[in-house]
Write an enzyme that holds these catalytic residues in place. Sequence first.
Site, PDB file in Angstrom:
ATOM      1  N   HIS A  58       5.205  -5.964  -6.405  1.00  9.46           N
ATOM      2  CA  HIS A  58       5.732  -7.038  -5.563  1.00  9.46           C
ATOM      3  C   HIS A  58       6.437  -6.453  -4.336  1.00  9.46           C
ATOM      4  O   HIS A  58       7.049  -5.385  -4.429  1.00  9.46           O
ATOM      5  CB  HIS A  58       6.732  -7.894  -6.337  1.00  9.46           C
ATOM      6  N   ARG A 128      -2.111  -7.542  -7.009  1.00 15.78           N
ATOM      7  CA  ARG A 128      -2.758  -6.918  -8.159  1.00 15.78           C
ATOM      8  C   ARG A 128      -3.462  -5.630  -7.736  1.00 15.78           C
ATOM      9  O   ARG A 128      -4.230  -5.607  -6.787  1.00 15.78           O
ATOM     10  CB  ARG A 128      -3.782  -7.867  -8.794  1.00 15.78           C
TER      11      ARG A 128
END
Length: 243
Positions: A58, A128
């Site tokens: 993140h 991802r």
Amino acid sequence: MADGHSVVTTGPLAGHTVQDLLHAHPGELLGPRLDPASGFPLLIKLLDCRDWLSVQVHPDDAQAQAMVSPGERGKTEAWHFLHVDPGAQLLAGVVVGDTLFIPAGTLHALGPGLLLYEVQQASDTTYRVYDWDRPASAGRALHLEESVAVTRADLGGAWTAASETGGVGELVRCAQFTLVGVRGGETTELGGSFGLVTVVEGTLTVEAGGERVEVAPFGTVLVPAWAQRVTLTGTGRALIATP
């Protein structure tokens, strides 16, 4: 889950969302240190992992604002493990009561056999890196360029072991939130902000601002800043997240 879209279930404000309360009572809910224009800042999740979750990362606040939108938050988070099957993995071992701090920029993945509490900044921005060779889809795309841009190789999760804390006391403190474990019979000062109280063991009565509510395991109570403190009675344990 407790965030801006969560709905109040009991009391005179039942049926209203946290976002409704934020608009109607910003100071009483958030306290003086937080800007209501930025929205409700924290998100609570309970994750029951039955398969490997994707390897992901993140962004921090500055990266999210540059890469997603000017008002976007980054996503720093922490995990507290409520149940761990024998042999369950993270790419590192865990036991019940352990807490793992995952600052923005840290590569991470959860494996099967884990039930955990997660507190995070209120953000859905996830990049991802790898999805265990599952078929690609629009909802599970990989984000390799973005991941390279935000991953910090010098970061790793910071452990707070259950063997040291027993799951009580201060478990995580960072710029975005503080997470403490509290047993029944204790009073916790909120420090001028709201508190998210999640019961993780037993059944506890949560008392704050002259109100009392009995909370079963995995229930969460949002205690507004004006209440100043929260008292737990009964036999059990709760996690309290504050900004």
